[in-house]
Scaffold this active site. Structure first.
Site, PDB file in Angstrom:
ATOM      1  N   CYS A   1      22.037   4.077   1.090  1.00 36.52           N
ATOM      2  CA  CYS A   1      22.086   4.981   2.133  1.00 36.52           C
ATOM      3  C   CYS A   1      23.360   4.990   2.624  1.00 36.52           C
ATOM      4  O   CYS A   1      23.676   6.255   3.207  1.00 36.52           O
ATOM      5  CB  CYS A   1      20.909   4.522   3.258  1.00 36.52           C
ATOM      6  SG  CYS A   1      20.930   2.982   3.646  1.00 36.52           S
TER       7      CYS A   1
ATOM      8  N   GLU B   1      21.248  14.450   0.832  1.00 39.41           N
ATOM      9  CA  GLU B   1      21.328  12.932   0.168  1.00 39.41           C
ATOM     10  C   GLU B   1      20.775  12.889  -1.376  1.00 39.41           C
ATOM     11  O   GLU B   1      19.590  13.280  -1.620  1.00 39.41           O
ATOM     12  CB  GLU B   1      20.578  12.099   1.136  1.00 39.41           C
ATOM     13  CG  GLU B   1      20.520  10.635   0.474  1.00 39.41           C
ATOM     14  CD  GLU B   1      20.045   9.626   1.500  1.00 39.41           C
ATOM     15  OE1 GLU B   1      18.911   9.862   1.742  1.00 39.41           O
ATOM     16  OE2 GLU B   1      20.733   8.889   2.015  1.00 39.41           O
TER      17      GLU B   1
ATOM     18  N   GLY C   1       0.839  -1.025  -0.002  1.00 38.08           N
ATOM     19  CA  GLY C   1       0.027   0.005   0.076  1.00 38.08           C
ATOM     20  C   GLY C   1       1.004   1.386  -0.145  1.00 38.08           C
ATOM     21  O   GLY C   1       2.000   1.205   0.113  1.00 38.08           O
TER      22      GLY C   1
ATOM     23  N   GLU D   1      15.921   3.846  10.683  1.00 40.11           N
ATOM     24  CA  GLU D   1      17.251   3.609   9.728  1.00 40.11           C
ATOM     25  C   GLU D   1      16.888   4.752   8.673  1.00 40.11           C
ATOM     26  O   GLU D   1      16.260   4.477   7.749  1.00 40.11           O
ATOM     27  CB  GLU D   1      17.413   2.225   9.296  1.00 40.11           C
ATOM     28  CG  GLU D   1      17.631   1.245  10.341  1.00 40.11           C
ATOM     29  CD  GLU D   1      19.168   1.265  10.886  1.00 40.11           C
ATOM     30  OE1 GLU D   1      19.809   2.061  10.264  1.00 40.11           O
ATOM     31  OE2 GLU D   1      19.315   0.604  11.707  1.00 40.11           O
TER      32      GLU D   1
ATOM     33  N   GLY E   1       1.049   2.939   5.373  1.00 36.43           N
ATOM     34  CA  GLY E   1       2.213   2.915   6.158  1.00 36.43           C
ATOM     35  C   GLY E   1       1.779   3.805   7.571  1.00 36.43           C
ATOM     36  O   GLY E   1       2.132   3.456   8.786  1.00 36.43           O
TER      37      GLY E   1
ATOM     38  N   GLY F   1       2.618   4.662   1.436  1.00 36.93           N
ATOM     39  CA  GLY F   1       3.081   5.027   2.692  1.00 36.93           C
ATOM     40  C   GLY F   1       2.012   5.948   3.501  1.00 36.93           C
ATOM     41  O   GLY F   1       1.881   5.587   4.673  1.00 36.93           O
TER      42      GLY F   1
HETATM   43  P1  NAD Z   1      10.344   7.093   2.002  1.00 35.38           P
HETATM   44  O1  NAD Z   1      10.832   7.563   3.435  1.00 35.38           O
HETATM   45  O2  NAD Z   1       9.771   8.006   1.002  1.00 35.38           O
HETATM   46  O3  NAD Z   1       9.779   5.734   2.146  1.00 35.38           O
HETATM   47  C1  NAD Z   1      10.046   4.516   3.043  1.00 35.38           C
HETATM   48  C2  NAD Z   1       8.783   3.860   3.255  1.00 35.38           C
HETATM   49  O4  NAD Z   1       7.936   4.530   4.212  1.00 35.38           O
HETATM   50  C3  NAD Z   1       8.000   3.365   2.146  1.00 35.38           C
HETATM   51  O5  NAD Z   1       7.384   1.947   2.446  1.00 35.38           O
HETATM   52  C4  NAD Z   1       6.924   4.187   2.084  1.00 35.38           C
HETATM   53  O6  NAD Z   1       5.614   3.843   1.713  1.00 35.38           O
HETATM   54  C5  NAD Z   1       6.735   4.503   3.809  1.00 35.38           C
HETATM   55  N1  NAD Z   1       6.043   5.891   3.884  1.00 35.38           N
HETATM   56  C6  NAD Z   1       6.035   7.084   3.322  1.00 35.38           C
HETATM   57  N2  NAD Z   1       5.414   8.148   4.005  1.00 35.38           N
HETATM   58  C7  NAD Z   1       4.847   7.303   5.220  1.00 35.38           C
HETATM   59  C8  NAD Z   1       4.000   7.780   6.080  1.00 35.38           C
HETATM   60  N3  NAD Z   1       3.658   9.117   6.319  1.00 35.38           N
HETATM   61  N4  NAD Z   1       3.927   7.045   7.211  1.00 35.38           N
HETATM   62  C9  NAD Z   1       4.255   5.767   7.213  1.00 35.38           C
HETATM   63  N5  NAD Z   1       5.048   5.274   6.168  1.00 35.38           N
HETATM   64  C10 NAD Z   1       5.264   6.215   5.174  1.00 35.38           C
HETATM   65  O7  NAD Z   1      11.793   6.690   1.450  1.00 35.38           O
HETATM   66  P2  NAD Z   1      12.238   5.993   0.144  1.00 35.38           P
HETATM   67  O8  NAD Z   1      11.906   6.985  -0.981  1.00 35.38           O
HETATM   68  O9  NAD Z   1      11.283   4.619   0.027  1.00 35.38           O
HETATM   69  O10 NAD Z   1      13.856   5.674   0.093  1.00 35.38           O
HETATM   70  C11 NAD Z   1      14.701   6.393   0.043  1.00 35.38           C
HETATM   71  C12 NAD Z   1      15.441   6.791   1.532  1.00 35.38           C
HETATM   72  O11 NAD Z   1      15.515   5.795   2.314  1.00 35.38           O
HETATM   73  C13 NAD Z   1      16.820   7.221   1.355  1.00 35.38           C
HETATM   74  O12 NAD Z   1      16.803   8.821   2.102  1.00 35.38           O
HETATM   75  C14 NAD Z   1      17.480   6.389   2.065  1.00 35.38           C
HETATM   76  O13 NAD Z   1      18.764   7.139   2.390  1.00 35.38           O
HETATM   77  C15 NAD Z   1      16.853   5.923   3.131  1.00 35.38           C
HETATM   78  N6  NAD Z   1      17.180   4.641   3.591  1.00 35.38           N
HETATM   79  C16 NAD Z   1      17.819   4.421   4.710  1.00 35.38           C
HETATM   80  C17 NAD Z   1      18.524   2.930   4.952  1.00 35.38           C
HETATM   81  C18 NAD Z   1      19.193   2.638   6.209  1.00 35.38           C
HETATM   82  O14 NAD Z   1      19.224   1.837   6.589  1.00 35.38           O
HETATM   83  N7  NAD Z   1      19.515   3.777   7.009  1.00 35.38           N
HETATM   84  C19 NAD Z   1      18.405   2.018   4.117  1.00 35.38           C
HETATM   85  C20 NAD Z   1      17.744   2.406   2.662  1.00 35.38           C
HETATM   86  C21 NAD Z   1      17.276   3.566   2.410  1.00 35.38           C
END
Ligand code: NAD
Length: 462
Positions: free
Chosen positions: A279, A369, A201, A245, A207, A203
């Site tokens: 990341c 980033e 679904g 993370e 989420g 986010g």
């Molecule tokens: P994102 O934050 O947009 O989404 C991550 C997840 O959160 C997705 O499943 C998304 O659907 C969900 N989400 C989005 N809005 C939400 C809300 N309001 N409430 C609950 N869930 C929500 O990030 P992305 O674009 O999917 O991933 C890229 C980012 O993730 C980069 O900034 C990267 O650095 C970070 N990242 C960090 C690590 C780590 O281990 N530190 C690992 C991988 C990616």
């Protein structure tokens, strides 16, 4: 794999409450490769109820039996390795060889490590006149990103199951097929119904509902710092545990005594791998002023050699974002020495491997980033200057130090505000804790430290 048109809840694929679908696109050719349900708060609620109902029995299952289930899960992942790699390549765009070794290989290693930890971890200890029991936290809401779609799932689900927790997973919108394949693997491995549940679904819908659900005990989130900050606030308001993370802007510090060619070569490879969507990528290369011009030349040549060999970025949105940063870098006065904002192909979300020289620490491309194949090369005057630049962002996820002498590199690494540092090209260790200082996050994943996130203590005094 063939996409499921349902959600995996309480041990079976069930229709979603609503009709909305999420389109899955292959970023290499922009073709639609499938649809999955866009779950809603109602679906999240069903999944959380299933996880709650399954919790008492799973939490009371002896660790040796939990370990046996995790071994079975690892074995299914091994048996389906090729299918995992093909699925990740289809929805993320990673070259197949990289999907085979990293996107399929690393989660297999991590699942194996938690099978072993479940069997060997001390879930009970004696402290003076007390016995301390390490008990499962409860129902876990796991929210994952798309960049390492299976690894991010396994790095949460495997320790949660090893600890005796039950899980509801909300995977990223761009890569739900890998999550469905994982749910199939859980089913094949014979985990009891309700122990693991999957709600695909959006986010902001599924989420958000999962993070807010009052019957979720721990929210474990990997993704952007912006969303992480929001989830941390939601969890804090409900006094529930949270692991975050988040993003990174890691420094690759090349000290003057290092093997420059090797440090630059490995540094460029680190940034270009997974098309820069890592990341922990070392996106800022720090070079002493005396070696700067040579390093820039080496980096530009190494990036140019990649040419067409890196995959696309995940989506049209990500492509726009990365191109926007490249344009911003040029506008702020950085010097392009490889690549650029011009797409190298007509179809697919491709970005040329890009290197910027003459980058100063305050420039946007040195602070934010980018999450694309873009390396910035910065100049430092002396070690103190290098340390200031290395520590001069809001992030602190990873980093690297290169020196002729290991002790010299270690001394520098100990002064970096960051969660992990590779010394002279040290290898990834799936048992070492992974997580961030500062705004890169809260909590740790992998190994025994990752397991501890899913446990809470109870002390009995005698
Ligand atoms: P994102 O934050 O947009 O989404 C991550 C997840 O959160 C997705 O499943 C998304 O659907 C969900 N989400 C989005 N809005 C939400 C809300 N309001 N409430 C609950 N869930 C929500 O990030 P992305 O674009 O999917 O991933 C890229 C980012 O993730 C980069 O900034 C990267 O650095 C970070 N990242 C960090 C690590 C780590 O281990 N530190 C690992 C991988 C990616």
């Amino acid at each position: 794999m063939k996409p499921h048109d349902g959600l995996y809840i309480d041990g079976a694929w069930r229709p979603a409450a609503g009709q909305d679908l999420i389109e899955v696109v292959n970023p290499a050719d922009e073709q639609v490769i499938g649809h999955v349900p866009a779950g809603t708060a109602l679906d999240v609620d069903s999944a959380v109820r299933a996880a709650r109902a399954a919790l008492p029995i799973w939490a009371a299952t002896p660790p040796a039996e939990r370990s046996a289930r995790l071994i079975a899960l690892r074995d299914v992942l091994v048996a389906r390795r090729e299918e995992i790699a093909e699925t990740v390549t289809a929805e993320l765009g990673a070259p197949l060889a990289f999907s085979q070794t990293v996107h399929a290989g690393v989660p297999i290693a991590v699942a194996g490590s938690y099978a072993e930890l479940a069997a060997t971890h001390g879930f009970e200890e004696r402290v003076g006149n007390s016995t301390v029991h390490h008990e499962p936290v409860g129902v876990v809401g796991a929210i994952t990103p798309w960049n390492y779609p299976l690894h991010q799932i396994v790095a949460k689900v495997a320790p949660a199951l090893a600890a005796g927790c039950t899980v509801v997973l909300k995977p990223a919108e761009n890569t739900p097929l890998t999550a469905q394949l994982f749910a199939e693997a859980v089913h094949e491995a014979g985990l009891p119904a309700g122990v693991f549940n999957l709600v695909t679904g959006l986010g902001q819908v599924a989420g958000q509902a999962l993070a807010e659900h009052p019957d979720v005990d721990l929210v474990s989130f990997t993704g952007s710092t912006a969303v992480g900050r929001h989830i941390g606030a939601v969890a804090g308001g409900a006094v529930k545990r949270v692991a975050l993370e988040l993003g990174g802007k890691s420094a690759n510090v090349i000290l003057p005594s290092a093997d420059l060619a090797k440090a630059v070569g490995v540094g460029v490879a680190n940034v270009m791998s997974n098309s820069g969507q890592t990341c922990s990528a070392w996106t800022r290369m720090l070079v002493h002023t005396s070696q700067y011009d040579e390093a820039v030349e080496l980096a530009a040549a190494a990036a140019a050699k990649y040419g067409d060999r890196i995959g696309p970025v995940v989506s049209a949105r990500q492509l726009d974002r990365v191109r926007g940063y490249i344009e911003r870098g040029v506008a702020e006065g950085a010097r392009l020495v490889a690549g650029g904002a011009q797409p190298p192909r007509e179809k697919g979300y491709f970005v040329s491997p890009t290197v910027f020289a003459d980058v100063t620490p305050q420039m946007t491309i040195a602070q934010e980033e980018i999450f694309g194949p873009v390396l910035t090369v910065l100049r430092y005057e002396d070690e103190e200057d290098a340390l200031r630049i290395a520590n001069g962002t809001v992030y602190g996820l990873a980093g690297a130090v290169w020196a002729g002498d290991e002790a010299e590199a270690v001394a520098f690494a100990r002064r970096m505000d960051t969660g992990q540092v590779d010394i002279n090209g040290g290898r990834f260790n799936p048992l070492a804790p992974f997580g961030g200082y500062k705004q890169s996050g809260v909590g740790r994943e992998l190994g025994a430290h990752g397991l501890a996130e899913y446990l809470q203590t109870k002390s009995l005094q005698f």
